[in-house]
Design an enzyme around this catalytic site. Structure first.
Site, mmCIF file in Angstrom:
data_model
loop_
_atom_site.group_PDB
_atom_site.id
_atom_site.type_symbol
_atom_site.label_atom_id
_atom_site.label_comp_id
_atom_site.label_asym_id
_atom_site.label_seq_id
_atom_site.Cartn_x
_atom_site.Cartn_y
_atom_site.Cartn_z
ATOM 1 N N ARG A 82 -8.019 2.382 4.319
ATOM 2 C CA ARG A 82 -7.360 1.257 4.969
ATOM 3 C C ARG A 82 -6.276 1.788 5.901
ATOM 4 O O ARG A 82 -5.869 2.942 5.780
ATOM 5 C CB ARG A 82 -6.779 0.283 3.950
ATOM 6 C CG ARG A 82 -5.512 0.766 3.303
ATOM 7 C CD ARG A 82 -5.078 -0.255 2.261
ATOM 8 N NE ARG A 82 -3.662 -0.169 2.003
ATOM 9 C CZ ARG A 82 -3.081 -0.597 0.871
ATOM 10 N NH1 ARG A 82 -3.809 -1.112 -0.094
ATOM 11 N NH2 ARG A 82 -1.791 -0.513 0.716
ATOM 12 N N GLU B 159 -8.212 1.084 -6.405
ATOM 13 C CA GLU B 159 -7.028 0.712 -7.182
ATOM 14 C C GLU B 159 -7.366 0.094 -8.537
ATOM 15 O O GLU B 159 -6.567 -0.657 -9.091
ATOM 16 C CB GLU B 159 -6.148 -0.210 -6.340
ATOM 17 C CG GLU B 159 -5.664 0.516 -5.089
ATOM 18 C CD GLU B 159 -4.679 -0.268 -4.248
ATOM 19 O OE1 GLU B 159 -3.709 0.347 -3.760
ATOM 20 O OE2 GLU B 159 -4.874 -1.477 -4.060
ATOM 21 N N GLU C 148 2.459 -3.604 4.916
ATOM 22 C CA GLU C 148 3.195 -2.334 4.903
ATOM 23 C C GLU C 148 2.966 -1.510 6.171
ATOM 24 O O GLU C 148 2.462 -0.379 6.113
ATOM 25 C CB GLU C 148 2.840 -1.527 3.653
ATOM 26 C CG GLU C 148 3.350 -2.174 2.386
ATOM 27 C CD GLU C 148 3.009 -1.379 1.129
ATOM 28 O OE1 GLU C 148 2.144 -0.496 1.185
ATOM 29 O OE2 GLU C 148 3.616 -1.674 0.085
ATOM 30 N N PHE D 150 -7.415 1.345 -11.411
ATOM 31 C CA PHE D 150 -6.567 1.753 -12.536
ATOM 32 C C PHE D 150 -5.105 1.361 -12.344
ATOM 33 O O PHE D 150 -4.217 1.872 -13.026
ATOM 34 C CB PHE D 150 -6.708 3.265 -12.785
ATOM 35 C CG PHE D 150 -8.113 3.659 -13.136
ATOM 36 C CD1 PHE D 150 -8.781 3.040 -14.191
ATOM 37 C CD2 PHE D 150 -8.790 4.609 -12.388
ATOM 38 C CE1 PHE D 150 -10.092 3.380 -14.500
ATOM 39 C CE2 PHE D 150 -10.100 4.954 -12.696
ATOM 40 C CZ PHE D 150 -10.757 4.343 -13.752
ATOM 41 N N GLU E 267 6.182 -7.179 -3.682
ATOM 42 C CA GLU E 267 5.301 -6.399 -4.566
ATOM 43 C C GLU E 267 6.123 -5.476 -5.436
ATOM 44 O O GLU E 267 7.032 -4.801 -4.947
ATOM 45 C CB GLU E 267 4.370 -5.476 -3.767
ATOM 46 C CG GLU E 267 3.266 -6.112 -2.999
ATOM 47 C CD GLU E 267 2.401 -5.042 -2.309
ATOM 48 O OE1 GLU E 267 2.306 -3.915 -2.821
ATOM 49 O OE2 GLU E 267 1.851 -5.354 -1.248
ATOM 50 N N TRP F 291 -1.423 5.797 -8.265
ATOM 51 C CA TRP F 291 -1.390 6.797 -7.193
ATOM 52 C C TRP F 291 -0.358 7.878 -7.390
ATOM 53 O O TRP F 291 -0.115 8.681 -6.503
ATOM 54 C CB TRP F 291 -1.191 6.104 -5.840
ATOM 55 C CG TRP F 291 -0.166 4.998 -5.849
ATOM 56 C CD1 TRP F 291 -0.410 3.667 -6.044
ATOM 57 C CD2 TRP F 291 1.251 5.121 -5.675
ATOM 58 N NE1 TRP F 291 0.767 2.951 -6.003
ATOM 59 C CE2 TRP F 291 1.806 3.814 -5.773
ATOM 60 C CE3 TRP F 291 2.121 6.196 -5.438
ATOM 61 C CZ2 TRP F 291 3.169 3.564 -5.651
ATOM 62 C CZ3 TRP F 291 3.478 5.938 -5.325
ATOM 63 C CH2 TRP F 291 3.982 4.632 -5.425
HETATM 64 C C1 GAL Z 1 1.261 -1.220 -2.026
HETATM 65 C C2 GAL Z 1 0.235 -1.984 -1.198
HETATM 66 C C3 GAL Z 1 -0.718 -2.729 -2.097
HETATM 67 C C4 GAL Z 1 -1.245 -1.833 -3.163
HETATM 68 C C5 GAL Z 1 -0.079 -1.257 -3.928
HETATM 69 C C6 GAL Z 1 -0.478 -0.361 -5.075
HETATM 70 O O1 GAL Z 1 1.929 -0.252 -1.302
HETATM 71 O O2 GAL Z 1 0.850 -2.886 -0.322
HETATM 72 O O3 GAL Z 1 -1.778 -3.247 -1.316
HETATM 73 O O4 GAL Z 1 -1.985 -0.811 -2.585
HETATM 74 O O5 GAL Z 1 0.709 -0.510 -3.056
HETATM 75 O O6 GAL Z 1 0.667 0.130 -5.741
#
Ligand code: GAL
Ligand code: ZN
Length: 669
Positions: free
Chosen positions: A114, A360, A153, A362, A312, A320
């Site tokens: 992405r 994503e 973001e 996990f 978020e 990650w």
């Molecule tokens: C953010 C992002 C989300 C998702 C999340 C995972 O940075 O905006 O779409 O990827 O991280 O922690």
């Protein structure tokens, strides 16, 4: 005129990214039922849906989104609707492979993840405007619509692009900044290493060079990148304002300095109707609630002190980091309420329901793979109820005790190659000085170096390598008028083109600090220096300097090391105020000792509370709200300046507040 809060949302925002396109529609019914059970008030939808909404150029399928918005509306859940411009579909790249971004090494990224976007691509700009226009027309007056969520973001995972279209765009940006090549040559110092430009066409982005690339060129390219991406945001925003008057437009920031480096959020904060932020803990870091508080304070500051919204964070582990640790019981609520304490009018998550597939799967969610018979779900429901009882807090503001200066452009400049020591790290100093203020229970705003600082009794400058002449004058005036300033080493060194201010260091801050620096004296990797003087002996590492006082009084002096005999910490009385200078890297109690002196000079008193009991206040029309967040396992007692009601338990309190371990309390005073 757009609103600054999601339309129709009369409570705190609670919910998350909702990606129902990953699920059959019968699951949506269960989703909304559980959202209601959890007290969800708003969800973010459609952020990654471009390929589903525009299946080939100009071919649209809005049916599913129509049904989804209707369903959410019927269930009283407000919608933060995404423009999906962070993920152009495969058909777009089939037509426009040149819109894929190119890295500094000249390698073009591919489709498959992405955010593969060249922000200078005319084709991308046109396609993004077009899908935004479609969404604005179709949903601009939908009753569920509360907020627009443009892109996702900006600035990560790639920001700069080094392709030919970006090169052309960069030249135009430079032509607007420097009207003539003569000006550009001077600003970039092209006399050095024979880099003089006779033709605009010869100018390139700072691609990979055999050795250090011109620092002024790199710095301008970083500015160009932030500005160019901001233009793309504004293009979408303006379309949405036109088609959906009154609906606020946001894009989610990542102000944590560890999470996005490439955007100058001072400029960005002025362009959104509502500042929103994403924050993820560094799971393995000790005391990561301090980094959370710092990010929240920085977000409130780029919002100009107005309420903002945490769009978020995570209910538990992310996916990650090297080791994705769980959150401890109660930690998610403490994290959420700590953001609220520092000005967020809600707490939202990535994401509502855990994905079964994709990169994503996990990552934790509000509704985990384990379902509702899970610790996370129970905590999610409890948090919804807590936020439900805090509705009165909405719109109230945080009054800070002090300011920390921060400037993304100075950070970019300092990070370029060939600085006097690898130990010089602006982010490290910002973290350390922020933590020192946090440990003293001071609430700080962040401020731009050229902004009006007069309302702060104390201004801290942990790292301001690039200091414009205007900023230097601003700080001098601030001190003359009675302010207390404390500055860390390697500040005030260069101007906006990364050129050393004429004369001795620290050029822009010589007058206010009342000193010059004759030589930098970096320390060896494992070397420590002793500082002796008026107070306990201190230990520094990393850095020292040959400080020459020119009006300032030495308070601590180097007892050993390369700068032995030179002042190490100084205080300069100037006009009605005073300016402290700290020329070595101090941490922990050593830094606290010095900053404690500046805090006392500023007339600030700091409460006696355990270090990790966070106390922050918001003030609104209907009174004060005192948040006490206990990050320790032991119960804590917090003195109260009066009596009131504890909002989470509905209990009257007076004189003091008992906060059980790992718990938050909020008193309406
Ligand atoms: C953010 C992002 C989300 C998702 C999340 C995972 O940075 O905006 O779409 O990827 O991280 O922690
Ligand atoms: Zn490009």
């Amino acid at each position: 005129m757009a609103h600054h809060w999601p339309v129709g949302l009369d409570q705190l925002a609670y919910g998350g990214d909702y990606n129902p396109e990953q699920w059959p529609e019968h699951v949506w019914q269960e989703d909304v039922r559980l959202m209601r059970e959890a007290g969800v008030t708003m969800v973010s939808v459609g952020i990654f849906s471009w390929a589903l909404l525009e299946t080939e150029r100009g071919v649209y399928d809005f049916g599913w989104l129509d049904r989804l918005l209707d369903l959410l509306h019927e269930n009283g859940i407000r919608v933060d609707l995404g423009t999906p411009t962070v993920v152009p579909p495969a058909w777009f790249y089939r037509e426009h492979p040149e819109a894929l971004p190119v890295g500094r090494e000249g390698v073009r990224y591919e489709f498959g993840g992405r955010g593969a976007i060249c922000h200078s691509s005319p084709a991308y700009r046109q396609a993004a405007a077009s899908i935004t226009e479609q969404l604005g027309r179709r949903y601009g007056s939908h009753p569920a619509l509360a907020l627009w969520h443009v892109h996702n973001e900006y600035g990560v995972p790639v920001s700069a692009c080094y392709c030919e279209a970006s090169a052309e765009d960069f030249r135009q940006w430079l032509a607007a900044r420097y009207t003539t090549l003569k000006e550009l040559n001077e600003a970039w110092g092209t006399a050095f290493w024979g880099q003089h430009y006779n033709r605009w066409d010869d100018i390139r982005p700072p691609r990979l060079t055999p050795t250090a690339c011109n620092p002024a060129q790199q710095l301008d390219f970083a500015r160009f990148t932030s500005d160019t991406i901001l233009e793309n945001f504004k293009r979408e925003r303006d379309i949405l304002h036109r088609l959906a008057p009154g609906i606020p437009v946001t894009t989610n920031f990542m102000t944590a300095l560890s999470q996005c480096e490439s955007l100058d959020y001072w400029a960005w904060g002025r362009e959104v109707d509502l500042v929103t932020n994403d924050h993820y803990l560094v799971a393995e870091a000790e005391r990561n609630h301090v980094n959370l508080a710092m990010s929240a304070d920085l977000t409130r500051s780029v919002a100009g002190g107005r309420p903002w919204l945490l769009l978020e964070h995570s209910t538990g582990a992310v996916n990650w980091q090297p080791r994705n640790l769980v959150k401890q019981p109660g930690e998610m609520a403490r994290n959420s309420l700590a953001h609220v304490a520092r000005g967020s009018d809600g707490a939202m998550f990535f994401q509502w329901r855990a994905s079964r597939y994709g990169a994503e799967k996990f990552h934790s969610a509000m509704l985990p793979h384990a379902g509702t018979d899970s610790r996370i779900w129970r905590e999610v429901v409890a948090l919804g109820a807590s936020l439900g009882s805090l509705g009165a807090v909405r719109g109230s503001r945080v009054e800070a005790d002090a300011a920390i200066l921060w400037d993304w452009q100075s950070w970019w400049a300092q990070k370029l190659e060939w600085r006097p020591s690898v130990e010089l790290d602006a982010r490290e100093r910002a973290d350390a000085w922020y933590a020192a203020a946090y440990d003293r229970h001071l609430t700080v705003d962040f401020a731009h170096p050229e902004s009006d600082l007069s309302r702060y009794p104390l201004v801290l400058v942990p790292a301001l390598y690039l200091t414009t002449e205007a900023a230097g004058i601003n700080l001098t005036e601030y001190v003359r008028e009675g302010g207390t300033l404390a500055v860390s080493y390697f500040s005030g060194i260069v101007d906006e083109h990364d050129a050393v201010h004429a004369g001795p260091h620290p050029g822009a801050l010589r007058d206010v600090l009342g000193l010059t620096v004759e030589e930098f004296a970096p320390l060896r990797a494992d070397q420590q220096v002793r500082l002796v003087g008026d107070g306990p002996e201190l230990t520094g590492d990393g850095w020292s300097e040959f400080v020459v006082p020119r009006g300032a009084d030495p308070v601590w002096t180097y007892a050993d090391g390369p700068a032995a005999g030179h002042p190490a910490v100084t205080r300069h009385a100037l006009g009605g105020g005073r300016a402290w200078y700290v020329s070595s890297r101090l941490n922990g109690t050593h830094l606290d000792t010095v900053l404690g002196r500046a805090i006392a000079d500023a007339g600030l008193t700091t409460p006696e509370l355990p270090r990790d009991v966070e106390v922050v206040e918001r003030t609104g029309e209907h009174g004060r709200y005192l948040f006490a967040i206990n990050h320790t396992a032991a119960a804590a007692r917090v003195p109260l300046p009066g009596s009131g009601t504890e909002l989470l338990t509905g209990t009257p309190v007076s004189g003091h507040l008992d906060v059980p371990g790992n718990t938050t309390r909020v008193v309406h005073l």
